[in-house]
Design an enzyme around this catalytic site. Sequence first.
Site, PDB file in Angstrom:
ATOM      1  N   THR A   4      58.293  13.383  52.659  1.00 25.80           N
ATOM      2  CA  THR A   4      58.082  13.166  54.094  1.00 25.80           C
ATOM      3  C   THR A   4      58.170  14.520  54.757  1.00 25.80           C
ATOM      4  O   THR A   4      58.988  15.342  54.343  1.00 25.80           O
ATOM      5  CB  THR A   4      59.218  12.287  54.669  1.00 25.80           C
ATOM      6  OG1 THR A   4      59.154  11.009  54.049  1.00 25.80           O
ATOM      7  CG2 THR A   4      59.128  12.127  56.174  1.00 25.80           C
ATOM      8  N   THR A  63      54.857  10.260  56.953  1.00 19.32           N
ATOM      9  CA  THR A  63      54.786  10.118  55.495  1.00 19.32           C
ATOM     10  C   THR A  63      53.778   9.049  55.094  1.00 19.32           C
ATOM     11  O   THR A  63      53.470   8.148  55.898  1.00 19.32           O
ATOM     12  CB  THR A  63      56.170   9.734  54.920  1.00 19.32           C
ATOM     13  OG1 THR A  63      56.124   9.747  53.489  1.00 19.32           O
ATOM     14  CG2 THR A  63      56.605   8.348  55.371  1.00 19.32           C
ATOM     15  N   SER A  97      51.606  13.454  50.142  1.00 16.13           N
ATOM     16  CA  SER A  97      52.611  12.475  50.567  1.00 16.13           C
ATOM     17  C   SER A  97      52.628  12.271  52.070  1.00 16.13           C
ATOM     18  O   SER A  97      53.494  11.570  52.586  1.00 16.13           O
ATOM     19  CB  SER A  97      53.990  12.947  50.109  1.00 16.13           C
ATOM     20  OG  SER A  97      54.205  14.269  50.570  1.00 16.13           O
TER      21      SER A  97
HETATM   22  N1  ASP Z   1      61.400   8.509  52.664  1.00 16.31           N
HETATM   23  C1  ASP Z   1      59.998   8.262  52.369  1.00 16.31           C
HETATM   24  C2  ASP Z   1      59.808   6.787  52.179  1.00 16.31           C
HETATM   25  O1  ASP Z   1      60.613   6.164  51.507  1.00 16.31           O
HETATM   26  C3  ASP Z   1      59.505   9.003  51.163  1.00 16.31           C
HETATM   27  C4  ASP Z   1      60.046  10.402  50.964  1.00 16.31           C
HETATM   28  O2  ASP Z   1      60.460  11.039  51.919  1.00 16.31           O
HETATM   29  O3  ASP Z   1      60.055  10.893  49.835  1.00 16.31           O
HETATM   30  O4  ASP Z   1      58.841   6.256  52.655  1.00 16.31           O
END
Ligand code: ASP
Length: 333
Positions: free
Chosen positions: A193, A211, A91
């Site tokens: 992230t 991320t 990720s």
């Molecule tokens: N917040 C991140 C995004 O929406 C993904 C995550 O942290 O799970 O890109």
Amino acid sequence: MIGNSRRYALKASLSAGAIVLLDGLGCQSAEEVDLASVASSPLSRPVFIATWPFGLAACEKSQRTLTQGGSLLDAVEYGINLTELDPKVSSVGVGGLPNADGVVQLDASIMDGQRQRAGSVAALEGFANPISVARRVMESTRHVMLVGQDAAAFAQASGFESQELLTEESRQAWEKWRSNQAGKSIGEKTHDTIALLGVNRDGQVAGGCSTSGLAFKLPGRVGDSPLIGSGMYVDGEVGAAGATGVGENVLRYCGSFLIVEYMRQGMSPTEACISAIRRIATGDRKSPAELSVNFIAINKRGQIGAAGTDREFRCAVVEQQRSLLITPHMVTS
Ligand code: ASP
């Protein structure tokens, strides 16, 4: 997030106080502790806090960077670099899951509380360390944010080397999604992230996040992470906050900025994280369980906090010689 949580399975029980061995995290061991036992008063600075168990190796790298004479910003950048370069973290950075077209597009931001400076990149393709490119935007341009092909051109011109970010494993996951799932909702959560926040011995604050965003997202989709105040925010007078979860649910509320403002008003970092989640739930007229929003925070005294809506959410903390894995406060209603 489930993808990584599974991959980085803890090898021992997670009872409070247990020393756990961590598989694949690049670090030896960590103490699993209750949030309450470490969040009621400041930890001994320097302190780093990061999202998810993979943030532990990153925090340890940050701590080592300071010990070896690096700056606080170096510590934040090099810690996050470690996660970006780990192909097993699906990720972030290399090995991050691609968008619907099979292309890895990365988002990152960095902030320096000393001078309230910020840098960010969004939908960056072909560069493994978007946090470093974000720092370069902050330090060598008069801008805060660069996006897409122009961010990539800036990275190239700044001397960063381009490379293929799609690993065989990520490509297979995309192929599978494309043949089975295209047009349908994605059954399991496949995003995380690394948000990493640090306070040094003198109480200076910095933070960053990086991320690949939501797996199989629409090309060009930008989440909360590169948006200053949403995925991460630092105020040198107060502290810092960072987010992980569904970015759309964070960025509509400037989640990290909100948490820092709550801390400015006197809330502890954990209270501030909880209040932000409640605020989002109220605004969206949803129960927290439907939101997938998770936050970490630290104030300049070195007091940490965390709260989330995802059961799997964990955060990592490193203070001087101690490495901790923490189960944050779960907000269920
Ligand atoms: N917040 C991140 C995004 O929406 C993904 C995550 O942290 O799970 O890109």
